[in-house]
Design a protein around this motif. Structure first.
Motif, PDB file in Angstrom:
ATOM      1  N   MET A   1       0.847  -1.151   0.000  1.00 30.24           N
ATOM      2  CA  MET A   1       0.000   0.000   0.000  1.00 30.24           C
ATOM      3  C   MET A   1       0.901   1.224   0.000  1.00 30.24           C
ATOM      4  O   MET A   1       2.066   1.079  -0.278  1.00 30.24           O
ATOM      5  CB  MET A   1      -0.900  -0.060   1.219  1.00 30.24           C
ATOM      6  CG  MET A   1      -1.878  -1.204   1.160  1.00 30.24           C
ATOM      7  SD  MET A   1      -1.507  -2.709   2.034  1.00 30.24           S
ATOM      8  CE  MET A   1      -0.577  -2.346   3.386  1.00 30.24           C
TER       9      MET A   1
ATOM     10  N   ALA B   1      -4.865   2.521   1.690  1.00 37.80           N
ATOM     11  CA  ALA B   1      -4.239   2.955   0.439  1.00 37.80           C
ATOM     12  C   ALA B   1      -3.838   4.430   0.435  1.00 37.80           C
ATOM     13  O   ALA B   1      -3.229   4.886  -0.522  1.00 37.80           O
ATOM     14  CB  ALA B   1      -5.176   2.680  -0.730  1.00 37.80           C
TER      15      ALA B   1
ATOM     16  N   MET C   1      -3.092  -3.523  -4.248  1.00 35.26           N
ATOM     17  CA  MET C   1      -2.487  -3.444  -2.925  1.00 35.26           C
ATOM     18  C   MET C   1      -1.534  -4.610  -2.673  1.00 35.26           C
ATOM     19  O   MET C   1      -0.463  -4.430  -2.093  1.00 35.26           O
ATOM     20  CB  MET C   1      -3.591  -3.383  -1.862  1.00 35.26           C
ATOM     21  CG  MET C   1      -4.377  -2.080  -1.899  1.00 35.26           C
ATOM     22  SD  MET C   1      -5.813  -2.062  -0.838  1.00 35.26           S
ATOM     23  CE  MET C   1      -5.056  -1.954   0.763  1.00 35.26           C
TER      24      MET C   1
END
Length: 185
Positions: free
Chosen positions: A1, A51, A181
């Protein structure tokens, strides 16, 4: 992330928008929609929070423990639902998603940003297959009725929150977000 700024913010927007739509689906007339929408909203908002680019806001170290606990509880709930239903691919998917979030939070909490390659690979294969399967299910079948043609027999048209293709599109976007991710681990 916590990848590059512009792609990180796009992922945040995608996941947060999906979370908002899932919250709206919780008002559906269809019980199945309501049942799954809460878990999907949690995933969308959790993915959005994880994120956020580190340059914009580096979360405190304890935040990763909170993510691990929240998504660990979600994984246990999905495991219970899977066991109670004795079937249901959707419960398995929720278990895989919550487990992936626990894994990514635990890896990030260690500060290494490099997970177990085999586990990361298994999760990447699973979510790639999920994205391809879900995307293929969005493609209209040959001879299918156009989206604007009302329901047969004068039945009441589903509300925009009850439309299966919108729910699948949200699941597809979250699956793609999960892939993005996982690639950073």
């Amino acid at each position: 992330m916590h990848g590059p700024g512009s792609s990180g913010w796009l992922l945040v927007a995608l996941c947060a928008g999906t979370g908002v739509y899932c919250l709206l689906r919780m008002r559906s007339r269809i019980e199945e929609q309501r049942r799954t929408a809460g878990g999907e909203a949690l995933m969308g908002f959790g993915m959005a929070a994880m994120a956020v680019p580190a340059a914009a806001m580096a979360p405190p170290r304890w935040a990763w423990a909170v993510y691990t606990a929240v998504f660990g509880a979600a994984a246990l709930r999905a495991l219970w639902a899977l066991w109670a239903a004795r079937s249901g691919l959707h419960h398995l998917h929720h278990l895989m998603g919550a487990s992936a979030m626990v894994y990514m939070a635990a890896v990030t909490a260690n500060g290494t940003h490099s997970g177990v390659p085999v586990l990361t690979g298994v999760l990447l294969v699973y979510f790639t297959a999920y994205v391809l399967r879900t995307g293929a299910r969005l493609v209209p079948a040959a001879g299918a009725a156009p989206a604007g043609g009302g329901p047969p027999g004068g039945a009441r048209a589903p509300g925009w929150g009850d439309r299966l293709e919108l729910a699948r599109a949200c699941r597809l976007s979250m699956g793609m977000g999960m892939l993005a991710m996982l690639l950073t681990i």
